[in-house]
Design an enzyme around this catalytic site. Structure first.
Site, PDB file in Angstrom:
ATOM      1  N   LYS A   1     -27.847 -19.871   8.897  1.00 44.37           N
ATOM      2  CA  LYS A   1     -28.611 -18.741   8.989  1.00 44.37           C
ATOM      3  C   LYS A   1     -30.131 -18.492   9.741  1.00 44.37           C
ATOM      4  CE  LYS A   1     -26.702 -16.081   4.974  1.00 44.37           C
ATOM      5  NZ  LYS A   1     -25.776 -16.853   4.373  1.00 44.37           N
TER       6      LYS A   1
ATOM      7  N   HIS B   1     -25.250 -21.121   1.437  1.00 47.36           N
ATOM      8  CA  HIS B   1     -26.039 -19.453   1.689  1.00 47.36           C
ATOM      9  C   HIS B   1     -27.268 -19.555   2.140  1.00 47.36           C
ATOM     10  CE1 HIS B   1     -25.701 -15.391   0.930  1.00 47.36           C
ATOM     11  NE2 HIS B   1     -26.812 -15.339   0.147  1.00 47.36           N
TER      12      HIS B   1
ATOM     13  N   CYS C   1     -22.850  -9.106   0.149  1.00 49.64           N
ATOM     14  CA  CYS C   1     -22.864 -10.356   1.051  1.00 49.64           C
ATOM     15  C   CYS C   1     -21.676 -11.513   0.616  1.00 49.64           C
ATOM     16  CB  CYS C   1     -24.516 -11.022   1.144  1.00 49.64           C
ATOM     17  SG  CYS C   1     -25.504  -9.685   1.709  1.00 49.64           S
TER      18      CYS C   1
ATOM     19  N   HIS D   1     -28.950 -13.691   8.538  1.00 45.52           N
ATOM     20  CA  HIS D   1     -28.293 -13.080   7.293  1.00 45.52           C
ATOM     21  C   HIS D   1     -27.149 -12.057   7.818  1.00 45.52           C
ATOM     22  CE1 HIS D   1     -26.492 -12.622   3.719  1.00 45.52           C
ATOM     23  NE2 HIS D   1     -27.155 -12.532   2.807  1.00 45.52           N
TER      24      HIS D   1
ATOM     25  N   GLU E   1     -30.285 -22.050  -5.196  1.00 44.94           N
ATOM     26  CA  GLU E   1     -29.073 -22.667  -4.566  1.00 44.94           C
ATOM     27  C   GLU E   1     -28.979 -24.235  -4.694  1.00 44.94           C
ATOM     28  OE1 GLU E   1     -27.975 -21.371  -0.698  1.00 44.94           O
ATOM     29  OE2 GLU E   1     -26.062 -22.479  -0.864  1.00 44.94           O
TER      30      GLU E   1
END
Lengths: 402, 391
Positions: free
Chosen positions: A325, A296, A165, A330, A307
């Site tokens: 997202k 992310h 990813c 994703h 994160e």
């Protein structure tokens, strides 16, 4: 070896995107401003049952959008087609560039795995010699970059990144370094990934998929929603862009990469790798902070807390953060490209996209996540995070053109 | 400013050779490691030969508990990385910011096949998560980082026949840039029934590898892994990365080589310029030639065009270990061995070239004064990456 000279500035002069909330920049941005997500029932694999039933699919017929002939398109994979559409949009926006000196840097996690699966199934039924092999040739993860370069006659070189990813983020950073070192004059950089059975099933068996639409940073978050799409930027050296009178959308001024060295699929809980990537990107950009972070933000328990820790350590707690997202899922290897485009659009519009469905932030998510609706924000720089399996982390920093 | 990147450790899991010394000896003997395939059934296929890794014991390099989580690709890569790091470590240990850049043309195809087999038999909800985690192309690079606590950049690049050189270009550029003091750079590939049979279907494979020879009729699949430890500076280095160049042949079709040698010339020239050199300072070329009619012709025309009347000697190594071996990293290792030994390898499988061929392909192993070697990789689909390695 020439040094990727930090004094050489990199300009973004084109951007292209296709994902569940739109087929191009205008459609995607309209969905962002209207807080409209693209998550719906998975219909791509009729007759097959998975533990969860949602996805952020691109439902449009791609063939009508292609800037290439029908015969060529039939030989390409779905990931290839998505890439060609998004890269074509970026290239068209940039105008006339030296195609012989243009490289294609593409990140993809699956490449043509969707077509590969169909070949496997066909072999099981029809045997090795009778299964049609034409599109399995596009299975390698290097195929989308080749397809983009073929579609537009680009002779600068191709480089493909298959770092799960983190793929597209790393491809964009690599392209900037190659521009700075003079290995090319122009770069189409981004990523692509089509939904396929293996990844849809795989994230389910890892119990990483939320049965409901993903809720990044929320108290009740249970995992990701899988998406698909492609996003590309057209990059060139600043002085070249100015010299040819191109409209500069943003500056790509920082790239940082790291590895957690912790676990094959799970991030390090303390966010050490994410922190290191952010610090490296900020250092290259010579910035102490940014005005917005496109996180992310996958919606998994582990990612969102680690994160958050990393962002807190790198930037403090006052920088607004969101996960787009929540709109388009994703998109795996494509996410770094798609979210780089979103970051550039946000800078240009001076509007920070929100995190949808965030009614109550989780106890371990303690930042300003911009819930529900976009926020007008004076942004001179933004940071985009992309992390992946294997603990690979990439951060990109973009600055506004003034 | 031009800089070089030192190579201070080498690890090899090659067809017919485990370890650098065994690989050195294999090349010195000038023998091929290509043999009949027994790993999977080849009945109904035209090709029946490959260059496979034999006598490899993963437990010599990886703890059993960890090994169970790794596919063949990861095991090859882990073993090669361990050898390279131990080789380099004899001089000085790696920094924690050490990066990882690996190349692989096809990645973990077998793991995807195994996963889909379970998917078909047990259903989408009951396939094993372990296989899914191992189905991403960067799984080998991830295992290496975890095992050796390497926290710098970690990328896996895929560019068909050019994968390992693409990884080397990226890894070395990050060291020059200062993102990391060191990096593990290399490539890995596995010969699987799936990849082999698809390449056979499109007629890409042959029974023997004869790079640049007039009787060449296709490539032979190779596998394995090779890893290099690269650093900003090192005592007693094997050699240095001194330049890289890339280009693409726009006449190439999807899974084949094109007809325009111009882009190959451009990439070679770019690598030489990046190294701060002129073509006259290149002492040998370690070729991409893989025994494919079109690819080899493209390359010998390009070499002749770039170097003119007096081209440097050209060595073709894929007659020994086939195409894709170690993701394309083995020709690079061979060139480093040549620099160290000041000896050019024999081009295994080559006897005589096309009438129009105007380059000097080395037939017998011979001593030579070698400062700079150009290493080529020219891919189906058009991608080209060239490197210069120097003494």
């Amino acid at each position: 070896m020439r040094n990727p000279d930090r004094e050489t500035r990199v300009a973004v002069t084109g951007a292209g995107i296709i994902c569940a909330i739109g087929r191009n920049k205008e459609e995607v941005w309209r969905s962002i401003t209207e807080s409209r997500d693209g998550i719906a029932e998975l219909t791509r694999f009729p007759g097959e049952t998975f533990p969860t039933a949602l996805a952020a699919q691109v439902d449009d017929d791609l063939t009508g959008m292609l800037p290439i002939g029908h015969a060529e398109a039939r030989r390409l994979s779905r990931s290839d087609l998505l890439a060609v559409i998004a890269a074509g949009e970026a290239l068209a926006q940039a105008g006339e560039v030296a195609r012989e000196r243009t490289i294609v840097a593409t990140g993809t996690s699956t490449g043509g795995l969707l077509e590969g699966e169909e070949y496997y199934f066909s072999r099981l039924v029809r045997g090795r010699r009778r299964a049609p092999a034409s599109r399995v040739l596009q299975q390698p993860t290097s195929a989308p970059a080749d397809a983009v370069a073929r579609a537009f006659g680009l002779g600068g070189g191709v480089v493909s990144n298959a770092t799960a990813c983190a793929s597209a983020g790393a491809a964009v950073g690599m392209a900037a370094d190659y521009l700075r070192a003079g290995h090319c004059d122009v770069a189409l950089a981004g990523g692509t990934d089509a939904l396929c059975r293996l990844t849809y099933s795989g994230f389910n068996v890892l119990q990483a998929v939320d049965a409901a639409p993903c809720m990044p940073f929320s108290a009740g978050r249970k995992g990701i929603t899988l998406g698909e799409g492609a996003g590309y930027l057209l990059l060139e050296r600043w002085d070249d862009a100015v010299a040819r009178g191109a409209k500069i959308l943003a500056e790509l001024c920082g790239y940082g990469a790291s590895c957690d060295a912790h676990h094959p699929t799970a991030p390090a809980e303390d966010g050490r790798g994410a922190y290191a990537a952010m610090r490296a990107a900020l250092g290259e950009a010579r910035l102490a902070g940014v005005d917005y972070v496109n996180a992310h933000g996958t919606g998994t328990l582990l990612n969102d807390s680690s994160e958050t820790r990393a962002i807190t350590a790198a930037l403090g707690t006052s920088t607004p953060v969101s996960s787009t997202k929540s709109y388009f899922g994703h998109t795996l290897g494509a996410s770094g490209g798609i979210e780089a485009v979103i970051s550039v659009l946000a800078l240009g519009e001076q509007l920070a996209p929100p995190t949808l469905r965030l009614t109550e932030a989780a106890a371990d998510c303690t930042l300003d996540y911009i819930p529900h609706t976009p926020r007008p924000l004076a942004m001179s720089s933004v940071l985009s995070n992309t992390f992946g399996f294997g603990g690979s982390n990439v951060s990109l920093v973009f600055a506004r053109v003034v | 400013m031009t800089q070089r990147v030192a190579i201070s450790g080498i690890g090899v899991v090659a067809p017919g050779a485990i370890g650098l010394e065994a690989f050195r000896a294999l090349l010195a003997r000038g023998e091929t490691a290509i043999g009949e395939v027994t790993r999977f059934p080849t009945e109904g296929l035209r090709a029946k030969h490959a260059a496979l890794v034999t006598d490899f014991q993963a437990r010599d390099f990886i703890a059993p508990m960890k090994m169970r989580r790794m596919n063949t690709l990861s095991r090859y890569a882990m073993a090669a990385a361990r050898m390279a790091i131990e080789d380099a470590g004899a001089r000085s240990p790696l920094s924690r910011d050490c990066g990882v850049a690996l190349g692989t043309a096809f990645g973990p195809v077998q793991t995807s096949v195994d996963y889909m087999q379970e998917y078909v038999e047990k259903g989408a909800a009951l396939a094993p998560p372990q296989l899914f985690a191992e189905s991403v192309a960067n799984a080998p690079g991830s295992h290496i980082a975890i095992e050796h606590d390497l926290r710098g950049f970690n990328v896996t690049l895929t560019q068909r026949e050019s994968s390992a050189l693409a990884a080397a270009m990226y890894g070395a550029s990050q060291i020059v840039k200062g993102s990391a003091e060191s990096a593990v750079i290399g490539g890995v590939e596995e010969a699987t029934e799936m990849t082999f049979s698809v390449l056979d279907r499109i007629g890409a494979l042959a029974g023997e590898s004869r790079p640049f020879d007039r009787r060449r009729a296709g490539m032979v699949f190779g596998e394995g892994s090779a890893m290099l430890v690269a650093r900003r500076e090192a005592e007693g280095a094997y050699g240095y990365f001194s330049g890289f160049g890339i280009a693409r042949d726009t006449t190439a079709s999807i899974s084949d080589w094109g007809e325009d040698s111009g882009p190959v010339v451009r990439a070679m020239r770019a690598a030489i310029v990046d190294a701060g050199l002129t073509p006259g300072e290149i002492d040998a070329v370690y070729a991409s030639a893989n025994s494919t009619v079109r690819a080899d012709r493209l390359e010998y025309r390009a070499i002749a065009a770039l170097f003119g009347e007096k081209p440097p000697p050209v060595v073709a190594t894929k007659g020994v270990f086939g195409e894709y071996a170690a993701g394309g990293a083995l020709p690079l290792v061979a060139a480093l061995i040549a620099l160290g030994e000041q000896t050019l390898h024999a081009s295994c499988g080559f006897e005589s070239g096309d009438d129009e061929m105007r380059i000097d392909v080395v037939r017998e192993r011979r001593a030579a004064s070698l400062r700079n070697i150009l290493v080529n990789s020219v891919s189906a689909g058009g991608g080209i990456v060239c490197a210069v390695v120097s003494r």
